[in-house]
Every structure is written in C-alpha cells, then in structure tokens.
Design a protein around this motif. Structure first.
Motif, PDB file in Angstrom:
ATOM      1  N   ALA A  72       1.303  -1.604   0.342  1.00 30.91           N
ATOM      2  CA  ALA A  72      -0.678   0.464   0.282  1.00 30.91           C
ATOM      3  C   ALA A  72       0.825   0.803  -0.053  1.00 30.91           C
ATOM      4  CB  ALA A  72      -1.411  -0.280   1.692  1.00 30.91           C
ATOM      5  N   ASP A  73       2.205   1.221   0.151  1.00 30.03           N
ATOM      6  CA  ASP A  73       2.818   2.677   0.807  1.00 30.03           C
ATOM      7  C   ASP A  73       4.420   2.150  -0.080  1.00 30.03           C
ATOM      8  OD1 ASP A  73       1.548   4.058   2.310  1.00 30.03           O
ATOM      9  OD2 ASP A  73       1.245   2.860   3.483  1.00 30.03           O
ATOM     10  N   LEU A  74       5.046   2.754  -0.317  1.00 32.16           N
ATOM     11  CA  LEU A  74       6.532   3.470  -0.848  1.00 32.16           C
ATOM     12  C   LEU A  74       7.178   3.937   0.548  1.00 32.16           C
ATOM     13  CD1 LEU A  74       6.015   4.683  -4.488  1.00 32.16           C
ATOM     14  CD2 LEU A  74       6.915   2.640  -3.389  1.00 32.16           C
ATOM     15  N   VAL A  87       6.802   7.199   2.084  1.00 31.57           N
ATOM     16  CA  VAL A  87       7.426   8.857   1.272  1.00 31.57           C
ATOM     17  C   VAL A  87       5.542   8.326   0.394  1.00 31.57           C
ATOM     18  CG1 VAL A  87       9.595   9.209   1.340  1.00 31.57           C
ATOM     19  CG2 VAL A  87       8.795   7.442  -0.181  1.00 31.57           C
ATOM     20  N   SER A  88       4.880   8.308   0.222  1.00 30.27           N
ATOM     21  CA  SER A  88       3.689   7.600  -0.541  1.00 30.27           C
ATOM     22  C   SER A  88       3.063   8.889  -0.379  1.00 30.27           C
ATOM     23  CB  SER A  88       2.897   6.930   0.138  1.00 30.27           C
ATOM     24  OG  SER A  88       3.021   5.661   0.582  1.00 30.27           O
ATOM     25  N   ALA A  92      -1.854   5.323   2.612  1.00 31.78           N
ATOM     26  CA  ALA A  92      -2.397   3.939   1.800  1.00 31.78           C
ATOM     27  C   ALA A  92      -2.664   4.224   0.376  1.00 31.78           C
ATOM     28  CB  ALA A  92      -3.768   2.784   2.795  1.00 31.78           C
ATOM     29  N   ALA A  93      -1.650   4.519   0.176  1.00 39.08           N
ATOM     30  CA  ALA A  93      -1.791   5.154  -1.620  1.00 39.08           C
ATOM     31  C   ALA A  93      -2.136   4.498  -2.660  1.00 39.08           C
ATOM     32  CB  ALA A  93      -0.829   6.146  -1.897  1.00 39.08           C
ATOM     33  N   TRP A 102       6.998  -3.831  -6.646  1.00 43.95           N
ATOM     34  CA  TRP A 102       7.069  -2.555  -7.044  1.00 43.95           C
ATOM     35  C   TRP A 102       8.178  -3.176  -7.934  1.00 43.95           C
ATOM     36  CZ3 TRP A 102       4.097   2.275  -7.270  1.00 43.95           C
ATOM     37  CH2 TRP A 102       3.494   1.730  -6.303  1.00 43.95           C
ATOM     38  N   ASP A 103       8.682  -2.182  -9.441  1.00 42.37           N
ATOM     39  CA  ASP A 103       9.850  -1.787  -9.841  1.00 42.37           C
ATOM     40  C   ASP A 103      10.256  -0.470 -10.586  1.00 42.37           C
ATOM     41  OD1 ASP A 103      11.692  -2.929 -12.093  1.00 42.37           O
ATOM     42  OD2 ASP A 103      10.958  -2.446 -13.317  1.00 42.37           O
TER      43      ASP A 103
END
Length: 485
Positions: A72-74, A87-88, A92-93, A102-103
């Motif tokens: 849900a997030d970065l 840092v999303s 929950a973006a 994730w790539d």
C-alpha cells in the motif's frame, strides 16, 4: 596421498566418474575453489508490512538513497536513524496486485516507481518529500527501465504486449508523436516481462526476445528479434551488468549480450535440478540481482519444499568471470545494489553505539563502491558481510575408490578453514544409499582421522558458522586401494 578438488557445482551430472560436485551450500565460486558466504549484517529498522521490492539509487552529489514498497505504500530509508519513512503520495496510496513487485528506475535525479494497476510514481532526489503521480499521463505499467535518453515502460496494464517510451530527455512527455515519445505493440511473443536498459534495450516477452535500437525519427526505435519461442518464465529473474543480461527461460538460465548473442549457462549443469525444486506459482518467488562489487549473479528463489508463504529460502549463485555456479540457503525477501550510507558526526548521535554501525569509520572506500543489499525475512536490510554461514562441500563421488575397494584413513582439507569438520559418505554399490562416518576435527598434523572401507567414497567438509576462512580447494586423502573387510 591424493589431492581431490571440490568440483564445479553441477548437480545435473551424475558425479561418479566425473570431476563435478553434486553438493555445495553457502559458498561462492572463487579462483581458489570456493569461499565463504556471509550472513546478512542488518543495519536498518523494520519495514512496515511485507516488502514488495527495494531499489538503491545514487543522488547527483554521490550520496545513497534507498526506497522500498509494500502492498500500500512507498518508503525511503532515513540515512541517519535507519528508519523507513513513508513517502507515499498519500496514506495507503497504492494497491499492489498479486504476483507483482514495485519496479524502479532512475533518470537523472528522478526516481520512477511502477507496479501494474497504479499510476506511475515520481520522486526527485534532493527536492521531493513525497512521491507524486508522474506528469504527462504515462500509461500504468509493471516494469520500467532507461534506454539511452528515454524512460521505457513495459507490460502495460491496458496493453501487456506493449512498450511505451517517454519524450527524449523528458520524463513528462508521453503523447505518441511528441518529442519522439511513442510505443510499440508486439503481435506475437506474449506479454512484455521486462526491458533491460542501457545504450540498447533488450525486451523480454513470454516467448520472444528483441533488441531495441535507437534510430531517430521517424521510427525512433527499431526492434530486432533475437529469439523465437524463448522468453522469460520468471519476470524478476532478469538482471543486467555492463553488456550482459542474465535471465531464466522455461528451459533454464541464459546470458545475452548487447549484440544479441545468447549463451545457455545452466544447460547440463544446474537447469534440471533448479527447475525441479523451484516454486513457479508466483513471479515474486524469484529475484535476480547482480553483485556490483564482485562478478556474481544472485538468484534468490522460493523452493517447493519451503512452507514460508512469501519468503525466498534458496539462492543460486553464478560467477560469470569463472563460469561456475554455487548455491546457498538463506531466508530473504528482496535485494538490490546500493551505495553504503554515509554518517555525519551529528548523525552518529542517533546511532548511539558506534559498534552498531555497519561499516568502519576508518574505511575510506566504504562509501565509494556499490554493494549488494539484502533484506531478510524480518524486513531489515543489510549487507552480506556478517559472520560466515555454515558451509558444506562434497568432492565428486567415487573420486576416492571409483569402484575399487579403498581404505580411507586420513583426510586434510586444502585451504585455510582450520575449523572444518570432515566426514566420508560411502557405499559399495551405486544402487545402495549413502552411509556416513562420524565427523572428525583436524588434528595437529593437519589431517582428520577417518576409517572407512568402501568402493565409492565422497569426502564432505563442513565449516561451522562464524568460522574465519577464505578458501577451500579440495582435500588430501590418505587411502589404500585393496582394503579388505
């Protein structure tokens, strides 16, 4: 006395009468035989949730930046506190689809992150506080790369057989026909599983591989088919170093050069063994990463024998300079090349105990070269520079005896692993199961005493965990042909 080398790890070959070894574990191939593989020396806090991909980046000032994502997030690693900061673009973006990671790719100071079903994300190093949707309305994609002066998206959510590239030197231009931005659909070969970037691109599909060559307007890129009916079976197995790209196809491991020349590196060596034990039910269950400091490719993968749902429990290691394999047992989640994080004098206060630093303050080169960062099952990241893992190595079976009854009395390892424990696995007939002697330590003469009288013998050296050693080449065996029972 006879010297017997620990042969190249090629478990697909029956080792009796050959120079190949069917078993090594927790070692890496070296010019002197095999060396130790170290455990993960963790230095970060725990990442929230299950990691779905990490990436090390380099800022224009030469400093390190590390990103990770979950469902849900970065997150970005705080270089001082070693905590993962969200840092999303918002809480929950995102919603990462099943079988996806994730790539990431880097274009200048811009970090681009993609995963199917979510808007392409952008983070400008030195400027951004949070990720944001990349401007220009780029298509959603599961893979991204940089080819020449273009950002290339592959495996598009709406068009999985398409690659779409940005405007030249402009990551925010995605309208076809604008500043050389355009796309290419492939009528055959299946979905795009990845694009290896560089001066030329290599596009990997399910059943085809093509070179992507910049030609300028009006076509922008030309695509040359390299391979028919051969593609990538696990999309995250693709990894590149210099002019070579490594990947797993449906029939095994390959290396491909920028020229398009493709070489099978696992045929009649490790392919059959690997394909029989790996879990192919989820693309996330295999990750290929090149060690930026050593000529090694690490394929972290989940075996069918593992009960851990999302943890990779095995590693296949390939030394491309020596053209040799080894393997390891290690519980991991993700891996990436990355720079060592630097520490300011002010930041040392946050660390507290200087012994907790994952590097020496006296080591000048620690911040200059990339290294392989690996995240363990506990969601903490570290380098493979901890204590040595327990290692085991077997000589080829029958190298002692080879059908002739032989009395083995003493064995000395050839190398600097003075703490190695020695045993002999043996049998009289190849249809029999292997039996094993009790392990013995090396004595004052440098030999470990053993007593076995059989026709086919295999010497096993086990180096206990945390032992300080650098190489093992083989063993010196004191055996007498013609021993009687």
């Amino acid at each position: 006395m006879a010297e017997i080398k620990f042969g190249p790890y090629e478990p697909d070959i029956f080792s009796v009468g050959s120079s190949k070894s069917s078993h090594v574990n927790n070692v890496v191939p070296t010019v002197n035989g095999y060396g130790p593989l170290a455990e993960i020396n963790e230095f970060t806090g725990v990442l929230t949730g299950a990691c779905r991909g990490i990436a090390g980046m380099v800022q224009s000032d030469g400093s390190s930046a590390l990103f990770a994502g979950n469902d849900a997030d970065l997150y970005r690693l705080n270089g001082t506190t070693r905590a993962w900061n969200n840092v999303s673009k918002s809480a929950a973006a995102y919603n990462v689809n099943a079988r996806q990671l994730w790539d990431y790719c880097q274009f200048g100071n811009e970090v681009i992150a993609v995963t199917s079903g979510n808007p392409v994300q952008s983070y400008v190093l030195g400027t951004s506080a949070l990720f944001a949707d990349l401007a220009g309305s780029p298509p959603q994609a599961r893979r991204c790369s940089v080819v020449g002066d273009f950002v290339v998206l592959g495996g598009l959510t709406a068009n999985p057989n398409r690659v779409h590239w940005s405007g030249i030197n402009n990551t925010t231009q995605w309208t076809a026909g604008s500043n050389q931005s355009d796309f290419q659909d492939f009528p055959d070969g299946g979905d795009v599983q990845g694009v290896a970037g560089g001066e030329f691109g290599i596009v990997f599909q399910d059943r085809a591989i093509r070179r992507m060559i910049y030609s300028g307007p009006p076509n922008i890129f030309e695509f040359q088919r390299i391979s028919d009916n051969k593609g990538v079976v696990m999309r995250y197995s693709i990894c590149r170093t210099g002019g070579s790209t490594f990947f797993l196809s449906s029939d095994g491991f390959y290396k491909i050069e920028l020229s398009g020349q493709m070489t099978p590196i696992g045929e009649n060596r490790v392919n059959r063994t690997f394909l029989g034990e790996a879990d192919f039910s989820d693309h996330r269950f295999m990750i290929g990463v090149v060690d930026p400091f050593n000529p090694l490719v690490f394929w972290f993968y989940k075996s069918l024998a593992s009960s851990a749902a999302n943890t990779l429990d095995k590693v296949l290691i390939y030394n491309w300079a020596l053209d040799r394999f080894s393997r390891a047992s290690m519980m991991t989640i993700a891996a990436t090349p990355m720079l060592q994080f630097s520490a300011t004098l002010e930041g040392l206060d946050a660390v507290g105990n200087l012994d907790a630093l994952p590097f020496s303050l006296d080591t000048y080169e620690s911040n200059l070269a990339q290294r392989l960062g690996v995240m363990g099952a506990d969601m903490k990241l570290g380098f493979l520079d901890g204590s040595a893992l327990e290692a085991t190595l077997d000589t080829p079976e029958g190298a002692v005896g080879n059908g002739a009854r032989t009395l083995v009395r003493d064995v000395a390892p050839i190398g600097d692993a003075s703490g190695a424990m020695i045993s002999v696995r043996y049998r009289d007939r190849l249809i029999d199961s292997l039996a094993a002697t009790t392990e013995t330590a090396i004595g004052v003469r440098g030999y470990a005493p053993v007593r076995v009288n059989a026709r086919f013998n295999t010497v096993r050296a086990r180096v206990p965990a945390a032992t300080n050693w650098s190489y093992l080449r083989g063993v010196d065996v004191d055996g007498r042909v013609g021993g009687r029972r």
